[in-house]
Scaffold this motif. Structure first.
Motif, PDB file in Angstrom:
ATOM      1  N   PRO A   1      82.100  42.525  93.729  1.00 57.34           N
ATOM      2  CA  PRO A   1      81.933  41.103  94.070  1.00 57.34           C
ATOM      3  C   PRO A   1      80.817  40.860  95.072  1.00 57.34           C
ATOM      4  O   PRO A   1      80.203  39.785  95.081  1.00 57.34           O
ATOM      5  CB  PRO A   1      83.301  40.711  94.636  1.00 57.34           C
ATOM      6  N   TYR A   2      80.517  41.851  95.891  1.00 58.32           N
ATOM      7  CA  TYR A   2      79.453  41.700  96.879  1.00 58.32           C
ATOM      8  C   TYR A   2      78.075  41.732  96.223  1.00 58.32           C
ATOM      9  O   TYR A   2      77.171  40.999  96.622  1.00 58.32           O
ATOM     10  CB  TYR A   2      79.583  42.784  97.957  1.00 58.32           C
ATOM     11  N   VAL A   3      77.923  42.567  95.238  1.00 60.90           N
ATOM     12  CA  VAL A   3      76.662  42.590  94.495  1.00 60.90           C
ATOM     13  C   VAL A   3      76.453  41.257  93.790  1.00 60.90           C
ATOM     14  O   VAL A   3      75.336  40.697  93.804  1.00 60.90           O
ATOM     15  CB  VAL A   3      76.656  43.759  93.481  1.00 60.90           C
ATOM     16  N   GLU A   4      77.521  40.733  93.199  1.00 59.66           N
ATOM     17  CA  GLU A   4      77.431  39.462  92.481  1.00 59.66           C
ATOM     18  C   GLU A   4      76.977  38.335  93.398  1.00 59.66           C
ATOM     19  O   GLU A   4      76.048  37.575  93.075  1.00 59.66           O
ATOM     20  CB  GLU A   4      78.781  39.117  91.855  1.00 59.66           C
ATOM     21  N   VAL A   5      77.606  38.212  94.557  1.00 67.68           N
ATOM     22  CA  VAL A   5      77.240  37.107  95.454  1.00 67.68           C
ATOM     23  C   VAL A   5      75.910  37.366  96.141  1.00 67.68           C
ATOM     24  O   VAL A   5      75.178  36.421  96.472  1.00 67.68           O
ATOM     25  CB  VAL A   5      78.344  36.830  96.490  1.00 67.68           C
ATOM     26  N   ALA A   6      75.569  38.635  96.345  1.00 64.73           N
ATOM     27  CA  ALA A   6      74.271  38.944  96.954  1.00 64.73           C
ATOM     28  C   ALA A   6      73.125  38.519  96.040  1.00 64.73           C
ATOM     29  O   ALA A   6      72.120  37.956  96.501  1.00 64.73           O
ATOM     30  CB  ALA A   6      74.183  40.439  97.248  1.00 64.73           C
ATOM     31  N   LEU A   7      73.278  38.764  94.757  1.00 65.87           N
ATOM     32  CA  LEU A   7      72.252  38.329  93.799  1.00 65.87           C
ATOM     33  C   LEU A   7      72.157  36.815  93.762  1.00 65.87           C
ATOM     34  O   LEU A   7      71.053  36.252  93.683  1.00 65.87           O
ATOM     35  CB  LEU A   7      72.571  38.884  92.414  1.00 65.87           C
ATOM     36  N   LEU A   8      73.305  36.150  93.850  1.00 65.69           N
ATOM     37  CA  LEU A   8      73.305  34.692  93.879  1.00 65.69           C
ATOM     38  C   LEU A   8      72.610  34.180  95.137  1.00 65.69           C
ATOM     39  O   LEU A   8      71.816  33.234  95.076  1.00 65.69           O
ATOM     40  CB  LEU A   8      74.738  34.168  93.819  1.00 65.69           C
ATOM     41  N   ALA A   9      72.900  34.798  96.276  1.00 65.46           N
ATOM     42  CA  ALA A   9      72.257  34.392  97.523  1.00 65.46           C
ATOM     43  C   ALA A   9      70.739  34.525  97.428  1.00 65.46           C
ATOM     44  O   ALA A   9      69.997  33.641  97.875  1.00 65.46           O
ATOM     45  CB  ALA A   9      72.786  35.237  98.686  1.00 65.46           C
ATOM     46  N   ARG A  10      70.289  35.615  96.832  1.00 67.10           N
ATOM     47  CA  ARG A  10      68.838  35.808  96.686  1.00 67.10           C
ATOM     48  C   ARG A  10      68.240  34.756  95.764  1.00 67.10           C
ATOM     49  O   ARG A  10      67.164  34.223  96.033  1.00 67.10           O
ATOM     50  CB  ARG A  10      68.539  37.210  96.159  1.00 67.10           C
ATOM     51  N   GLU A  11      68.953  34.419  94.684  1.00 70.99           N
ATOM     52  CA  GLU A  11      68.473  33.362  93.783  1.00 70.99           C
ATOM     53  C   GLU A  11      68.357  32.017  94.497  1.00 70.99           C
ATOM     54  O   GLU A  11      67.449  31.224  94.215  1.00 70.99           O
ATOM     55  CB  GLU A  11      69.427  33.218  92.590  1.00 70.99           C
ATOM     56  N   LEU A  12      69.274  31.781  95.427  1.00 72.21           N
ATOM     57  CA  LEU A  12      69.282  30.522  96.163  1.00 72.21           C
ATOM     58  C   LEU A  12      68.291  30.505  97.321  1.00 72.21           C
ATOM     59  O   LEU A  12      68.113  29.476  97.973  1.00 72.21           O
ATOM     60  CB  LEU A  12      70.690  30.240  96.696  1.00 72.21           C
ATOM     61  N   GLY A  13      67.683  31.641  97.587  1.00 70.46           N
ATOM     62  CA  GLY A  13      66.728  31.722  98.681  1.00 70.46           C
ATOM     63  C   GLY A  13      67.369  31.899 100.046  1.00 70.46           C
ATOM     64  O   GLY A  13      66.751  31.598 101.076  1.00 70.46           O
ATOM     65  N   LEU A  14      68.588  32.399 100.063  1.00 72.34           N
ATOM     66  CA  LEU A  14      69.288  32.644 101.319  1.00 72.34           C
ATOM     67  C   LEU A  14      69.072  34.076 101.782  1.00 72.34           C
ATOM     68  O   LEU A  14      69.193  35.013 100.984  1.00 72.34           O
ATOM     69  CB  LEU A  14      70.788  32.404 101.153  1.00 72.34           C
TER      70      LEU A  14
ATOM     71  N   ASP B   1      81.190  51.172 108.396  1.00 70.50           N
ATOM     72  CA  ASP B   1      81.188  52.401 109.183  1.00 70.50           C
ATOM     73  C   ASP B   1      80.358  53.468 108.477  1.00 70.50           C
ATOM     74  O   ASP B   1      79.706  53.201 107.458  1.00 70.50           O
ATOM     75  CB  ASP B   1      82.611  52.890 109.438  1.00 70.50           C
ATOM     76  N   LEU B   2      80.386  54.688 109.000  1.00 72.02           N
ATOM     77  CA  LEU B   2      79.573  55.766 108.447  1.00 72.02           C
ATOM     78  C   LEU B   2      80.035  56.211 107.069  1.00 72.02           C
ATOM     79  O   LEU B   2      79.303  56.898 106.365  1.00 72.02           O
ATOM     80  CB  LEU B   2      79.579  56.964 109.401  1.00 72.02           C
ATOM     81  N   HIS B   3      81.234  55.821 106.660  1.00 72.56           N
ATOM     82  CA  HIS B   3      81.736  56.207 105.349  1.00 72.56           C
ATOM     83  C   HIS B   3      81.318  55.228 104.260  1.00 72.56           C
ATOM     84  O   HIS B   3      81.081  55.638 103.119  1.00 72.56           O
ATOM     85  CB  HIS B   3      83.269  56.311 105.377  1.00 72.56           C
ATOM     86  N   ASN B   4      81.245  53.946 104.579  1.00 72.88           N
ATOM     87  CA  ASN B   4      81.032  52.953 103.521  1.00 72.88           C
ATOM     88  C   ASN B   4      79.689  52.222 103.588  1.00 72.88           C
ATOM     89  O   ASN B   4      79.344  51.489 102.671  1.00 72.88           O
ATOM     90  CB  ASN B   4      82.176  51.922 103.525  1.00 72.88           C
ATOM     91  N   LEU B   5      78.937  52.416 104.660  1.00 80.56           N
ATOM     92  CA  LEU B   5      77.721  51.628 104.852  1.00 80.56           C
ATOM     93  C   LEU B   5      76.628  51.985 103.851  1.00 80.56           C
ATOM     94  O   LEU B   5      75.986  51.101 103.269  1.00 80.56           O
ATOM     95  CB  LEU B   5      77.209  51.820 106.287  1.00 80.56           C
ATOM     96  N   GLN B   6      76.407  53.274 103.641  1.00 82.97           N
ATOM     97  CA  GLN B   6      75.314  53.689 102.761  1.00 82.97           C
ATOM     98  C   GLN B   6      75.519  53.190 101.332  1.00 82.97           C
ATOM     99  O   GLN B   6      74.563  52.776 100.664  1.00 82.97           O
ATOM    100  CB  GLN B   6      75.180  55.209 102.771  1.00 82.97           C
ATOM    101  N   PHE B   7      76.751  53.193 100.859  1.00 85.51           N
ATOM    102  CA  PHE B   7      77.025  52.744  99.495  1.00 85.51           C
ATOM    103  C   PHE B   7      76.751  51.247  99.354  1.00 85.51           C
ATOM    104  O   PHE B   7      76.226  50.790  98.332  1.00 85.51           O
ATOM    105  CB  PHE B   7      78.473  53.064  99.125  1.00 85.51           C
ATOM    106  N   LEU B   8      77.109  50.478 100.387  1.00 86.52           N
ATOM    107  CA  LEU B   8      76.823  49.042 100.355  1.00 86.52           C
ATOM    108  C   LEU B   8      75.317  48.810 100.319  1.00 86.52           C
ATOM    109  O   LEU B   8      74.823  48.001  99.527  1.00 86.52           O
ATOM    110  CB  LEU B   8      77.428  48.362 101.575  1.00 86.52           C
ATOM    111  N   LYS B   9      74.594  49.523 101.153  1.00 87.06           N
ATOM    112  CA  LYS B   9      73.141  49.382 101.197  1.00 87.06           C
ATOM    113  C   LYS B   9      72.507  49.798  99.870  1.00 87.06           C
ATOM    114  O   LYS B   9      71.572  49.139  99.375  1.00 87.06           O
ATOM    115  CB  LYS B   9      72.592  50.223 102.339  1.00 87.06           C
ATOM    116  N   LYS B  10      73.000  50.864  99.264  1.00 81.76           N
ATOM    117  CA  LYS B  10      72.463  51.335  97.995  1.00 81.76           C
ATOM    118  C   LYS B  10      72.617  50.277  96.908  1.00 81.76           C
ATOM    119  O   LYS B  10      71.714  50.084  96.077  1.00 81.76           O
ATOM    120  CB  LYS B  10      73.177  52.618  97.571  1.00 81.76           C
ATOM    121  N   ASN B  11      73.732  49.573  96.918  1.00 81.05           N
ATOM    122  CA  ASN B  11      74.007  48.576  95.885  1.00 81.05           C
ATOM    123  C   ASN B  11      73.408  47.208  96.202  1.00 81.05           C
ATOM    124  O   ASN B  11      73.224  46.394  95.292  1.00 81.05           O
ATOM    125  CB  ASN B  11      75.519  48.457  95.674  1.00 81.05           C
TER     126      ASN B  11
END
Length: 238
Positions: free
Chosen positions: A171-184, A193-203
């Protein structure tokens, strides 16, 4: 490049537990910058249980990276923004009694209020970010407020991540793409944290900024503050 803004609320919590000025919040902020932080975040609450309003004023005089002030836009918050004129004001819908930010804005219901607040903050020359849940229905109304950025509330991502990281990030990828389309512009924060941050950044490689406090300060107890900041910075490398 995704910037790392270090939230120093927990440093103030530790100081307040004993009174006095140890640890020194201003010195820690300067050290965070020296160790590689690209921003400093604070969230002054009305009861001043961690960051005090005087801390905000003191920090504004010395922070040379991006200074980000989070908070509910009541009268006192708006006054401190006008006085300090930080690089960014992040609007969160927290009532005074909550322990930590635990929900994003309903930008549909509060659209007119947010529109007025964003316009007032822009008069101070401050970039505005709105804390928001990863639900597509809130993004076009957020754009209508005039905000510059939105900050994704990432606790649901962090909670689901250990069980199913792909489902957590979807769901974060979906809304992130929408935000970029909207110019936000796009920020993210809460329970990263150190366990989940890199995966979020990668996606979501086009994240502008992440704000991290609790986990980073906890890691600093084991790895040291300088090393922890560098470890988080490496998670954000393209």
């Amino acid at each position: 490049m995704t910037k790392l803004s270090v939230n120093i609320n927990k440093i103030a919590t530790l100081r307040n537990a004993r009174g006095g000025n140890n640890p020194d919040v201003v010195k820690v902020a300067l050290d965070c910058e020296r160790f590689g932080a690209q921003g400093i975040t604070v969230h002054p609450r009305p009861d001043e249980r961690h960051i005090r309003y005087q801390d905000v004023i003191d920090l504004s005089k010395v922070v040379t990276t991006e200074f980000n002030i989070e908070g509910y836009p009541d009268r006192r918050f708006m006054e401190i923004i006008r006085l300090v004129r930080p690089a960014q004001a992040t609007l969160v819908p927290d009532p005074p009694h909550v322990l930590t930010s635990n929900n994003g804005w309903d930008t549909i219901t509060h659209q007119e209020m947010l529109k007025d607040i964003v316009a007032e903050l822009h008069e101070s020359g401050t970039r505005v970010s709105i804390f928001i849940n990863p639900e597509t229905k809130y993004f076009e109304p957020a754009k209508t407020t005039g905000t510059d950025r939105v900050e994704l509330y990432t606790e649901p991502y962090a909670t689901l991540f250990p069980k199913d990281r792909n489902a957590a990030v979807k769901p974060y990828v979906e809304v992130a793409l929408l935000a970029r389309e909207l110019g936000l512009g796009l920020n993210a924060g809460h329970d990263l944290d150190l366990h989940n941050l890199q995966f979020l950044k990668k996606n979501i490689p086009f994240l502008d900024e992440v704000s991290i406090g609790h986990a980073l300060i906890c890691d600093a107890l084991y790895f040291g503050l300088e090393n922890s900041i560098q470890m988080y910075r490496r998670q954000l490398e393209d």
